[in-house]
Design a protein around this motif. Structure first.
Motif, PDB file in Angstrom:
ATOM      1  N   SER A 268       0.838  -1.194   0.000  1.00  0.00           N
ATOM      2  CA  SER A 268       0.000   0.000   0.000  1.00  0.00           C
ATOM      3  C   SER A 268       0.870   1.241   0.000  1.00  0.00           C
TER       4      SER A 268
ATOM      5  N   HIS B 201      -4.933   3.736  -8.803  1.00  0.00           N
ATOM      6  CA  HIS B 201      -5.762   3.176  -7.736  1.00  0.00           C
ATOM      7  C   HIS B 201      -5.051   1.980  -7.120  1.00  0.00           C
ATOM      8  N   ALA B 202      -5.459   1.673  -5.886  1.00  0.00           N
ATOM      9  CA  ALA B 202      -4.775   0.601  -5.153  1.00  0.00           C
ATOM     10  C   ALA B 202      -4.986  -0.755  -5.812  1.00  0.00           C
ATOM     11  N   SER B 203      -6.191  -0.984  -6.340  1.00  0.00           N
ATOM     12  CA  SER B 203      -6.467  -2.292  -6.925  1.00  0.00           C
ATOM     13  C   SER B 203      -7.553  -2.120  -7.971  1.00  0.00           C
TER      14      SER B 203
ATOM     15  N   GLU C 246       0.351   5.027  -5.522  1.00  0.00           N
ATOM     16  CA  GLU C 246      -1.007   5.526  -5.668  1.00  0.00           C
ATOM     17  C   GLU C 246      -1.014   7.041  -5.654  1.00  0.00           C
TER      18      GLU C 246
ATOM     19  N   HIS D  85      -7.082   6.158 -15.662  1.00  0.00           N
ATOM     20  CA  HIS D  85      -7.142   5.469 -14.370  1.00  0.00           C
ATOM     21  C   HIS D  85      -6.360   4.178 -14.452  1.00  0.00           C
TER      22      HIS D  85
ATOM     23  N   GLU E  16     -14.685   0.970  -7.942  1.00  0.00           N
ATOM     24  CA  GLU E  16     -15.462   1.720  -6.944  1.00  0.00           C
ATOM     25  C   GLU E  16     -15.259   3.223  -7.113  1.00  0.00           C
ATOM     26  N   ASP E  17     -13.997   3.607  -7.256  1.00  0.00           N
ATOM     27  CA  ASP E  17     -13.689   5.028  -7.293  1.00  0.00           C
ATOM     28  C   ASP E  17     -14.260   5.723  -8.520  1.00  0.00           C
TER      29      ASP E  17
ATOM     30  N   GLU F 130     -10.427  -3.458  -7.993  1.00  0.00           N
ATOM     31  CA  GLU F 130     -11.726  -3.239  -7.355  1.00  0.00           C
ATOM     32  C   GLU F 130     -11.876  -1.781  -6.952  1.00  0.00           C
ATOM     33  N   ARG F 131     -10.797  -1.271  -6.370  1.00  0.00           N
ATOM     34  CA  ARG F 131     -10.848   0.117  -5.942  1.00  0.00           C
ATOM     35  C   ARG F 131     -11.084   1.039  -7.144  1.00  0.00           C
ATOM     36  N   ARG F 132     -10.430   0.671  -8.270  1.00  0.00           N
ATOM     37  CA  ARG F 132     -10.605   1.499  -9.449  1.00  0.00           C
ATOM     38  C   ARG F 132     -12.080   1.530  -9.843  1.00  0.00           C
TER      39      ARG F 132
ATOM     40  N   VAL G  58      -4.043   0.958 -12.286  1.00  0.00           N
ATOM     41  CA  VAL G  58      -4.015   0.194 -11.055  1.00  0.00           C
ATOM     42  C   VAL G  58      -2.578   0.071 -10.609  1.00  0.00           C
TER      43      VAL G  58
END
Lengths: 359, 125, 385, 567
Positions: free
Chosen positions: C28, C239-241, C214, C168, C247-248, C243-245, C170
């Motif tokens: 992270s 983005h961190a992952s 990040e 965007h 979501e964000d 999934e995060r991408r 990852v």
């Protein structure tokens, strides 16, 4: 080591007695050597000036051999060869002219120079026939290339347009010659007469070109695209085209990245069938055949401009022949113009096989 | 003729012998016809090389005799011939580069071209 | 300062190796060799000269830069030092032009100062070439993102077909950007990644990168491309992952109202030339367009501003040219690039610009759902009765 | 030997000289005298410098604020394009060769004129026409917004006056070819008796190398611009991707000329510096043959590195690698020159007057310009720095810090020869200091900005760069004032300066062996061939208050030689 004494003080006013040796040169030889080196350097710049076009030619020929294969069927190599010989002959007469000037024979030099100019104009006449024939067929540069199979009748309107300026020049020179004769300016009369003969060379060339095409075409079909229109060649072209297309779509598949819908759409809409309108029987030409003609027009056009410049330079030499300027120790300008003229020939020696003899 | 009054000539004047000039011209015409003939024979991959070889032979003849290079100063010859070196450098490197990325052009789906009628106009000039 | 490029150290250091190869998705906190300490770095360190480093090859570039920097500085100091020293020591005194004798040539010295620096140059060339090839070599399992540059917008299209005007990425995922231009030359430059590749019309060009930090970074066009070249900037978000991408960003169209989707299309395709306000850009402003009712045209006449007009203007830009913009339309047709649905969303956005109250704020998906649900309710009623 | 009378006739300021032997504007406009053509060129290029300099100040003022202070984006783009195009094509390329070289070159050879005086005049008028076309692009109201590089396809697409401007650049190219051709022939065939290649002043070696580039590279620019015009008017499909052309091919064409052109700009400047350093330290130049051959080496290697402008352009990696490797080799001859200049200073008698101050500034600034070139030649670093302000700073350090300083230094050095009058040395040094300080203030912050990722050709930018831009803007004004001060000092000297002797600095090259200003025919006495770096060959003559060749001096007063005549 030079020693200062009154003799070493240069008296410039008495220095240039010879009108043909510029004041800043020490001797005729120094002047000649300077001019000679100068003209050689100028020829180097000319070679590099043309080099850009040779680069474009080489790249497109190596990367797209198929468009060159298709395109060269529109060029008549016999006419090209004839023009080559005309130019080679003009080079010979130029060399003979230089020879005469070196011996101080102004009259012979004048005659040879005149023949050289006539040959140059003839070359342009033949070229005008070739150009106008292509324009009749819709063979222009890349963006306006619009080849349509038809058999133009009579004399091309483009040829008439191209001939307007030579015709005006012809009338002007004849008039000037007659006027000079009447006012007893014999030298001018001879000069303008010579120029009129030169421009006459253009029309001679045009006639020869037209006759040549009529002869080799053997009746109604036009030699230049008869080959292209023969079924065998067309078939070969269509195979070429299909293969290319298949390969194309195949590669496209490999590189068709997910998500790039637009690219995909574009491709299926605009295939290589830009000329499909010309009928199904005639398999379309490669869309980039026009690029060959862009290069063709640039190369031959620039060469033609050099020929025109050469004629102007030769006219100057011709004038000085009439004025009896050349002597065994002063013939430099003939030599320099001659070198330039040979370079123009040299470039054509390469253009001819590159553009006309592709197989 | 050239020889007879040679002694009067200044040192920089070297008229070429007339028979030589005419001979060179005949050789040039012969080579032109030869290149035309060979182009009609199927020679596959050699055709281009042969055409270029003949052209170079012709160029050499013109340079050497019509342009008096045969009798000229070494420096002038060197300078003129060096131009071919630079031209080949220009062609060679550009070719090497464009050849390498040619594929990325070939695979690119080309967009439709503007209508032909509009093309000859210069853009907003 | 390290004496060796980070990749070389990485070969002996397992921990850094993981990070530099960019495969370490779990980290992270990006922990590459050089960390930028809040702008407090002195001029003698790479943090002073560079923006923060956020890709796997950035530390290499920074290291090589500093290597050349120090070599140059030493040479420069020596040259200027010698120059100043000689000028003081041997300055002309009392108009005395006589000089002490000293040799005027020394072949050994000449060879020494020709060959000596050459060795340093070889080192620069070698590491530079190595780093360059690292930037150009595709990494396995790259995510492919399509980049379409047009004056003066960026469009990034992701493998699932969604597109956005910002990039965007990852963290730690190798990425391949497949780039094309619709008009002139552009160049995609992400300073934090130390990556820059020109985008050439008529062909694809490719850029490879693996972000390892990040955050938000700047992306700019660096090949001059006309009037608003300097406005052709956007952001890169790492983005961190995956999934995060998701979501964000929430790019799924249905989750937005139509006008917001229209705004997204506007940002990607139109904003280079058309302002959101009424102010004219390269093309007419959009601010008051819908409310205008009529638009006067080049060469006289006018046209009613309605759905058909908007559709025509997008698909056949030459059809109606607004007064003051003629005689030739500079706009490219979007035929084949935008669908009817896209145009409808743009129209919704235009309506929104004119009057935010007039358009629905419900996400498109919900509107459709409601419409879908109604008959089912009716059916339910029918069945119940 | 020579009587005092003859000495006076040769060296004393003549009442009739090339400046006043004929009067009226026609005697200037149609002159074939290389010195007058040189002066007209000098006025022309100075005007171009000042105009393009004003553009630069406007640009810098605009960038004072991160949103852009005064220009629209469109105006900004036109402004930087014209700044670049006029500076490059109308100022830097002709500055040293065509203006200074024209005046000095024949005199250095002991010749009366260049080989082709008419071509020389034609070159000047082509310069006028070409520059006029660039101006026409401005005056046409549509401007020019392609950048000086005319990259396709933007130059095909834009509505600005590209054809005017490309035609202008085309004509300026021919002007440059004419100058180069003339110089090559003059140096080859018109050297004074006994002046062998290795007795040529190094300025002439550098002009010779420059001329080789001019005649070999400039024609390629010519054909490139013609093809561009054809592409724009007819769409011939060679550079235009819409018709299957290749924009990167245009870049190859363009840089095949324009990289060697960079050496057209810097080589003559290096030649000037070689002269200044040795004259003002009264020391034989160190490593003459290494400096001479390094000029030729730079000229030839310059043709092999054009691809380093295209590292990010989509050029293939292999070609990129080759170009990077050769780029580093150019660094070596440049470094050799700098080391040799330093070695020349060693044990000299260094006079820190205005020309020498410029020469020392040159070493400082060119040092930075050259060394930052290493960053850009290194592939991976260049990817980051390409098209950022780092590049802008780098080439300004070479072209302004290098060529402009050397040009000014050369002007101050030869000014007494050209006009026979001395300048105010103190004011000259003040001007030099302002140029030096202002220049560093302008361009040093740009290295920092560029490294931090500030792209070039941006009309507005991120606020974090604003402080650097503000320093840069302040510096630009200081630099501008410095340049104006220098030219005012020179102009005042030309008209009002005190008379000076034929050779006030004890230089040994041939141009100093005639009166100041020279006779129309340059020499009224055959110059005495001496080694250009053998300063002991010149001795002081009290009656003339100047230095004259040993052979011509009063034998009773000639001091003994301190160094052997032939080294």
């Amino acid at each position: 080591m030079a020693v200062a004494d009154p003799d070493n003080i240069l008296e410039h006013d008495d220095h240039h007695h010879d009108p043909f040796i510029a004041h800043h040169f020490e001797s005729a030889e120094q002047q000649f050597d300077s001019g000679k080196l100068g003209i050689w350097i100028f020829l180097v710049t000319e070679v590099l000036f043309f080099s850009g076009l040779f680069v474009a030619y080489t790249l497109y020929r190596i990367h797209h051999p198929e468009i060159f294969q298709q395109a060269h069927h529109f060029l008549d190599k016999n006419l090209g060869a004839m023009n080559t010989i005309v130019l080679l002959f003009s080079s010979l007469t130029m060399a003979l002219g230089v020879h005469a000037a070196q011996n101080g024979d102004n009259k012979k030099c004048g005659i040879y120079t005149l023949i050289t100019m006539v040959c140059a104009a003839m070359f342009l006449g033949v070229k005008a026939v070739e150009y106008s024939h292509k324009w009749d067929l819709g063979i222009f540069v890349r963006s306006t290339f619009d080849y349509a199979e038809h058999h133009p009748e009579g004399i091309s309107p483009y040829l008439i347009k191209l001939s307007v300026i030579p015709a005006l020049l012809l009338v002007g020179f004849i008039g000037a010659s007659v006027f000079s004769k009447m006012t007893e300016k014999d030298l001018l009369a001879k000069f303008f007469g010579g120029m009129a003969v030169t421009v006459g060379g253009y029309f001679l060339g045009a006639l020869v070109g037209l006759g040549f095409m009529a002869l080799t075409a053997g009746g109604d079909a036009h030699a230049s695209h008869e080959v292209a229109a023969s079924p065998l060649v067309l078939q070969a072209m269509s195979i070429d085209e299909d293969e290319k297309h298949d390969e194309h779509s195949h590669e496209e598949g490999d590189h068709d990245h997910a998500g790039d819908d637009h690219a995909h759409d574009d491709h299926s809409h605009d295939g290589d069938h830009g000329h499909a309108a010309h009928g199904a029987a005639k398999e379309p030409m490669h869309r980039d055949v026009g690029t060959f003609f862009s290069i063709y027009y640039c190369m031959t056009g620039l060469h033609a401009i050099h020929i025109i410049a050469g004629i102007i330079a030769l006219a100057w030499v011709f004038w000085r022949c009439l004025a009896l300027h050349w002597r065994p120790d002063y013939f430099g300008p003939v030599d320099y113009v001659g070198l330039y003229w040979h370079l123009v020939d040299l470039i054509w020696i390469y253009l001819f096989p590159l553009l006309y003899l592709i197989d | 003729m050239a020889g007879s009054n040679h002694s009067d000539h200044p040192p920089f004047n070297h008229p070429a012998p007339l028979p030589l000039l005419i001979g060179v011209f005949l050789a040039l015409v012969f080579l032109t016809i030869l290149t035309l003939v060979t182009s009609n024979i199927e020679l596959a991959q050699f055709a281009f090389a042969i055409a270029m070889l003949i052209a170079t032979a012709k160029a050499a003849l013109v340079c050497a005799f019509f342009m008096h290079m045969f009798w000229d100063k070494g420096f002038n010859i060197l300078f003129f011939l060096s131009s071919t070196l630079f031209v080949s450098l220009f062609i060679g490197v550009t070719l090497l580069d464009t050849g390498a990325y040619k594929e990325s052009i070939d695979v690119f789906p080309r967009a439709a071209e503007p209508a032909k009628a509009a093309a000859p106009e210069s853009p907003a000039e | 300062m390290n004496w060796f490029p980070p990749t070389l150290i990485a070969q002996t250091n397992e921990e850094i190796s993981k990070i530099v190869s960019g495969m370490n998705n779990d980290t992270s906190v990006p922990a590459h060799a050089i960390e930028r300490p809040d702008g407090t770095a002195g001029w003698y360190s790479s943090e002073y000269w560079f923006p923060e480093a956020a890709s796997d090859f950035a530390p290499n570039v920074d290291w090589l830069y500093m290597y050349i920097f120090w070599i140059s500085l030493v040479f420069f100091a020596a040259i200027v030092g010698a120059m100043v020293y000689f000028c003081i020591k041997y300055r002309r005194k009392d108009g005395n032009l006589d000089t002490e004798p000293s040799p005027s040539h020394n072949t050994n010295l000449e060879i020494a100062w020709s060959v000596g620096p050459s060795i340093l140059l070889v080192v620069m060339f070698w590491y530079g070439a190595e780093g360059f090839f690292n930037m150009r070599i595709p990494r396995a399992d790259s995510e492919e993102i399509q980049v379409t540059a047009s004056r003066w917008n960026w469009k990034f299209t992701y493998p699932d077909g969604d597109s956005s005007s910002e990039l965007h990425l990852v963290n730690g995922r190798p990425t391949k950007l497949v780039m094309q231009s619709t008009d002139v030359l552009h160049s995609m430059y992400i300073a934090a990644f130390r990556q820059k590749v020109d985008i050439v019309p008529g062909r694809y060009t490719y850029a490879y990168l693996t972000p390892n930090k990040e955050g938000e970074f700047r992306l700019a066009c660096t090949e001059y491309c006309g009037q608003k070249h300097s406005k052709m900037r956007t952001m890169v978000t790492v983005h961190a992952s995956d999934e995060r991408r998701k979501e964000d960003t929430q790019w799924i169209e249905a989750e937005y109202p139509a006008w917001q989707n229209g705004e997204r299309i506007y940002k990607i395709n139109c904003s280079g030339c058309h302002n959101k306000t009424a102010e004219a850009g390269t093309g007419p402003g959009f601010g008051n367009l819908w409310g205008k009712g009529e638009e006067s045209l080049h060469g006289g006449g006018s046209v009613k501003v309605d759905e058909q007009y908007i559709y025509d203007s997008i698909m056949e830009p030459g059809k109606h040219i607004v007064a003051g913009y003629g005689p030739v339309s500079k706009m490219n047709s979007f035929k084949g690039k935008l669908t009817q649905a896209d145009v409808n969303q743009v129209i919704a956005f235009l309506k929104y610009l004119d009057d935010p109250e007039s358009v629905s704020d419900k996400p498109e998906g919900e509107v459709e759902k409601e419409e879908d649900e109604k008959p089912t309710e009716a059916e339910a009623e029918n069945t119940s009765t | 030997m020579a009587s005092a009378e003859i000495r006076n006739k040769i060296f004393d300021t003549p009442s009739v000289n090339y400046l006043n032997h004929q009067k009226g504007w026609k005697s200037w406009a149609f002159t074939l005298d290389h010195k007058r053509i040189g002066i007209m060129y000098l006025i022309g290029v100075t005007a171009a410098l000042l105009l393009a300099g004003v553009f630069a100040l406007v640009l810098r003022s605009h960038l004072f604020s991160y949103q852009g202070a005064m220009l629209s984006d469109e105006m900004y783009n036109q402004m930087f394009t014209l700044h670049g195009a006029i500076m490059v094509f109308s100022f830097i390329i002709p500055s040293v060769p065509a203006a200074l070289g024209n005046i000095v070159l024949p005199m250095m050879l002991g010749a009366k004129d260049v080989a082709f005086p008419r071509m020389n005049l034609a070159s000047f008028y082509l310069w006028i026409i070409g520059t006029g076309c660039l101006f026409a692009a401005i005056l046409s109201g549509r401007g020019l917004d392609t950048g000086w590089t005319f990259y396709t396809p933007y130059s095909i697409d834009t509505s600005s006056a590209v054809i005017f401007a490309t035609f202008g650049a085309f004509v300026l190219g021919f002007s440059s070819i004419f100058t180069g051709l003339n110089f090559l022939v003059t140096i080859n065939t018109m050297r004074a008796p006994g002046q062998t290649w290795f007795k040529l002043p190094l300025f002439l070696w550098s002009l010779y190398a420059t001329s080789i580039i001019q005649v070999l590279a400039t024609p390629v620019l010519g054909i490139t611009l013609l093809l561009l015009i054809a592409e724009r008017t007819m769409h011939i499909g060679i550079f235009d991707p819409t018709y299957g052309g290749d924009p990167v091919l245009f870049q190859h064409f363009f840089w095949f000329y324009s990289h060697p052109a960079v050496y057209i700009m810097i080589l003559p400047a290096m030649g000037i510096i070689s002269e200044l350093i040795s004259v003002y330290s009264q020391k034989r130049i160190f490593g003459y043959s290494f400096i001479a051959f390094s000029s030729v080496a730079i000229a030839l290697l310059g043709f092999l590195v054009w691809g380093h402008h295209m590292f990010t352009s989509g050029q293939s990696p292999v070609v990129t690698l080759i170009f990077s490797a050769i780029t580093f080799t150019v660094a070596i001859p440049s470094a050799v020159k700098v080391f040799n200049w330093l070695a020349t200073l060693y044990k000299g008698s260094i006079l820190l007057n205005t020309p020498m101050c410029y020469a020392l500034s040159f070493i400082f600034l060119f040092g930075i310009g050259g060394l930052t070139g290493l960053f850009l030649g290194t592939l991976s670093v260049d990817i980051h720095l390409h098209d950022t302000y780092f590049v802008v700073a780098h080439f300004h350090f070479v072209m302004v810090g290098g060529t402009l300083t050397a040009f000014l230094g050369g002007l101050f050095h030869w000014w007494p020869k050209i006009f026979g009058r001395m300048y105010n040395d103190l004011m000259g040094r003040v001007g030099c200091f302002l140029v030096f300080a202002g220049f560093n203030l302008t361009f040093f912050p740009q290295f920092v900005m560029g490294s931090r990722g500030m792209p070039r050709r941006y009309a507005s930018y991120d606020p974090e760069f604003q402080i650097f831009h503000q320093w840069s803007t302040v510096g630009a004004f200081v630099l501008g004032i410095g340049i104006v001060v220098s030219f005012v000092v020179l102009a005042y000297a030309a008209f009002r300066g005190p008379r000076c002797g034929s050779n006030p600095f004890r230089a040994a090259s041939l141009e100093w062996q005639t009166s100041s200003p020279p006779d129309f025919h340059n020499f009224i006495h055959k110059p005495i061939m001496t080694d250009p770096y053998d300063f002991d060959s010149q001795v002081y003559d009290e009656t003339l208050d100047t230095y004259i060749p040993r052979e011509l001096a009063d034998p009773a007063k000639v001091p003994p030689r301190k160094t052997p005549a032939h080294h």
